[in-house]
Design a protein around this motif. Structure first.
Motif, PDB file in Angstrom:
ATOM      1  N   ASN A  11       0.852  -1.195   0.000  1.00  0.00           N
ATOM      2  CA  ASN A  11       0.000   0.000   0.000  1.00  0.00           C
ATOM      3  C   ASN A  11       0.881   1.236   0.000  1.00  0.00           C
ATOM      4  N   GLY A  12       0.768   2.002  -1.045  1.00  0.00           N
ATOM      5  CA  GLY A  12       1.572   3.213  -1.159  1.00  0.00           C
ATOM      6  C   GLY A  12       0.704   4.448  -1.092  1.00  0.00           C
ATOM      7  N   PRO A  13       1.259   5.568  -1.481  1.00  0.00           N
ATOM      8  CA  PRO A  13       0.490   6.821  -1.437  1.00  0.00           C
ATOM      9  C   PRO A  13      -0.706   6.801  -2.389  1.00  0.00           C
ATOM     10  N   GLY A  14      -0.612   6.079  -3.478  1.00  0.00           N
ATOM     11  CA  GLY A  14      -1.749   5.989  -4.400  1.00  0.00           C
ATOM     12  C   GLY A  14      -2.942   5.329  -3.751  1.00  0.00           C
ATOM     13  N   THR A  15      -2.688   4.299  -2.971  1.00  0.00           N
ATOM     14  CA  THR A  15      -3.776   3.610  -2.273  1.00  0.00           C
ATOM     15  C   THR A  15      -4.417   4.534  -1.237  1.00  0.00           C
ATOM     16  N   ALA A  16      -3.596   5.278  -0.530  1.00  0.00           N
ATOM     17  CA  ALA A  16      -4.128   6.202   0.478  1.00  0.00           C
ATOM     18  C   ALA A  16      -5.002   7.276  -0.174  1.00  0.00           C
ATOM     19  N   ILE A  17      -4.549   7.798  -1.295  1.00  0.00           N
ATOM     20  CA  ILE A  17      -5.333   8.822  -1.993  1.00  0.00           C
ATOM     21  C   ILE A  17      -6.644   8.232  -2.493  1.00  0.00           C
TER      22      ILE A  17
END
Length: 66
Positions: A11-17
């Motif tokens: 899970n990276g920043p794309g998933t958080a966004i």
């Protein structure tokens, strides 16, 4: 060999966004549905429509009432 203390969950920043965007959209949909339900269930008050507003009164010479 020592393993890295960093755990890669994928899970990276794309998933958080994406999670934030979906959450905001869900909240928006809830507000739209609740607001629409309140608007559509609002009863009309017939007594308030029985009188003519003062701005709608026109004198015989065509000028607005003063």
């Amino acid at each position: 060999m020592r393993e890295s203390p960093y755990v890669n969950t994928g899970n990276g920043p794309g998933t958080a966004i994406a999670v934030l965007v979906v959450g905001v959209m869900a909240i928006g949909i809830v507000f739209v549905v609740l607001g629409g339900a309140l608007y559509l269930n609002e009863g009309t008050n017939e007594r308030s429509l029985s009188t003519v507003p003062a701005r709608a009164v026109v004198t015989l010479d065509g000028s607005a009432g003063r």
